[in-house]
Design an enzyme around this catalytic site. Structure first.
Site, PDB file in Angstrom:
ATOM      1  CD  GLN A 118      -2.903   1.198   2.334  1.00 28.16           C
ATOM      2  OE1 GLN A 118      -2.799   0.413   3.284  1.00 28.16           O
ATOM      3  NE2 GLN A 118      -3.877   2.084   2.225  1.00 28.16           N
ATOM      4  CG  HIS A 128      -6.373   2.388  -3.158  1.00 27.74           C
ATOM      5  ND1 HIS A 128      -5.708   2.972  -2.102  1.00 27.74           N
ATOM      6  CD2 HIS A 128      -5.469   1.619  -3.799  1.00 27.74           C
ATOM      7  CE1 HIS A 128      -4.443   2.594  -2.117  1.00 27.74           C
ATOM      8  NE2 HIS A 128      -4.263   1.767  -3.132  1.00 27.74           N
TER       9      HIS A 128
HETATM   10  P1  5GP Z   1      -1.291   1.155  -3.747  1.00 25.19           P
HETATM   11  O1  5GP Z   1       0.146   0.902  -4.060  1.00 25.19           O
HETATM   12  O2  5GP Z   1      -1.442   2.034  -2.524  1.00 25.19           O
HETATM   13  O3  5GP Z   1      -2.116  -0.102  -3.660  1.00 25.19           O
HETATM   14  O4  5GP Z   1      -1.878   1.919  -4.996  1.00 25.19           O
HETATM   15  C1  5GP Z   1      -1.905   3.306  -5.113  1.00 25.19           C
HETATM   16  C2  5GP Z   1      -2.250   3.586  -6.547  1.00 25.19           C
HETATM   17  O5  5GP Z   1      -2.607   4.942  -6.661  1.00 25.19           O
HETATM   18  C3  5GP Z   1      -1.086   3.345  -7.518  1.00 25.19           C
HETATM   19  O6  5GP Z   1      -1.435   2.316  -8.436  1.00 25.19           O
HETATM   20  C4  5GP Z   1      -0.895   4.700  -8.194  1.00 25.19           C
HETATM   21  O7  5GP Z   1      -0.638   4.592  -9.576  1.00 25.19           O
HETATM   22  C5  5GP Z   1      -2.221   5.389  -7.928  1.00 25.19           C
HETATM   23  N1  5GP Z   1      -2.116   6.836  -7.862  1.00 25.19           N
HETATM   24  C6  5GP Z   1      -1.261   7.549  -7.068  1.00 25.19           C
HETATM   25  N2  5GP Z   1      -1.448   8.862  -7.256  1.00 25.19           N
HETATM   26  C7  5GP Z   1      -2.434   8.996  -8.170  1.00 25.19           C
HETATM   27  C8  5GP Z   1      -3.068  10.121  -8.782  1.00 25.19           C
HETATM   28  O8  5GP Z   1      -2.751  11.286  -8.520  1.00 25.19           O
HETATM   29  N3  5GP Z   1      -4.048   9.866  -9.681  1.00 25.19           N
HETATM   30  C9  5GP Z   1      -4.421   8.593 -10.002  1.00 25.19           C
HETATM   31  N4  5GP Z   1      -5.396   8.461 -10.913  1.00 25.19           N
HETATM   32  N5  5GP Z   1      -3.851   7.496  -9.457  1.00 25.19           N
HETATM   33  C10 5GP Z   1      -2.868   7.702  -8.557  1.00 25.19           C
END
Ligand code: 5GP
Ligand code: ZN
Length: 147
Positions: free
Chosen positions: A98, A104
């Protein structure tokens, strides 16, 4: 009433302070394209209420968010005939990959085995006796009852 955190990028996206490509919105959730597009159509589903991860959900919020997964999954599948399946992924905690601490759920459409997404999935079947698995299940079951 939506609870937002001033320094949270996803709260800013939900509030339209930062642009995003919206896929779905209702009173409780917002869904938009992930900027990384691991595969084309990679979508994030987020609660409008700021909760860091799964550990902060109650059952009502879980119903509001997770119940939309079938509808969104079908929509993504039907958006492109090249899509063969979808991985649904929810990372909780930095060790679990994360990076944004507003909960999300990733919906990642799958096109081919080498389309940009992968998982390592080791099997440790031989490492446990039935007794050890029984004890493990009992410990978790007791925590479910306590929650
Ligand atoms: P995690 O690694 O926390 O599971 O996923 C976070 C996700 O958020 C990543 O896949 C990254 O690409 C996405 N993300 C981060 N910042 C932004 C943003 O400003 N806009 C969008 N659309 N996605 C984002
Ligand atoms: Zn937030």
């Amino acid at each position: 009433m939506t609870e937002n955190k001033a320094d949270c990028i996803f709260c800013k996206i939900i509030n339209k302070e930062i642009p995003s490509h919206k896929v779905y919105e209702d009173d409780k959730v917002y869904a938009f394209l992930d900027i990384s597009q691991v595969t084309p159509g990679h979508t994030l589903l987020v609660p409008k209420k700021h909760v860091a991860n799964i550990f902060e959900y109650d059952q009502e919020l879980a119903a509001d968010v997770f119940s939309l997964l079938p509808k969104l999954s079908r929509a993504i599948l039907e958006s492109n005939p090249a899509i063969e399946g979808i991985n649904i992924l929810n990372n909780n905690g930095s060790l679990a990959y994360q990076s944004v601490f507003h909960s999300h759920i990733h919906l990642i459409p799958r096109y081919t085995k080498e389309d940009g997404f992968g998982l390592k999935w080791e099997t440790h079947y031989d490492d446990y006796s039935p007794d050890e698995l029984g004890q493990l299940a009992k410990t978790i079951a007791e925590k479910v009852e306590e929650d």
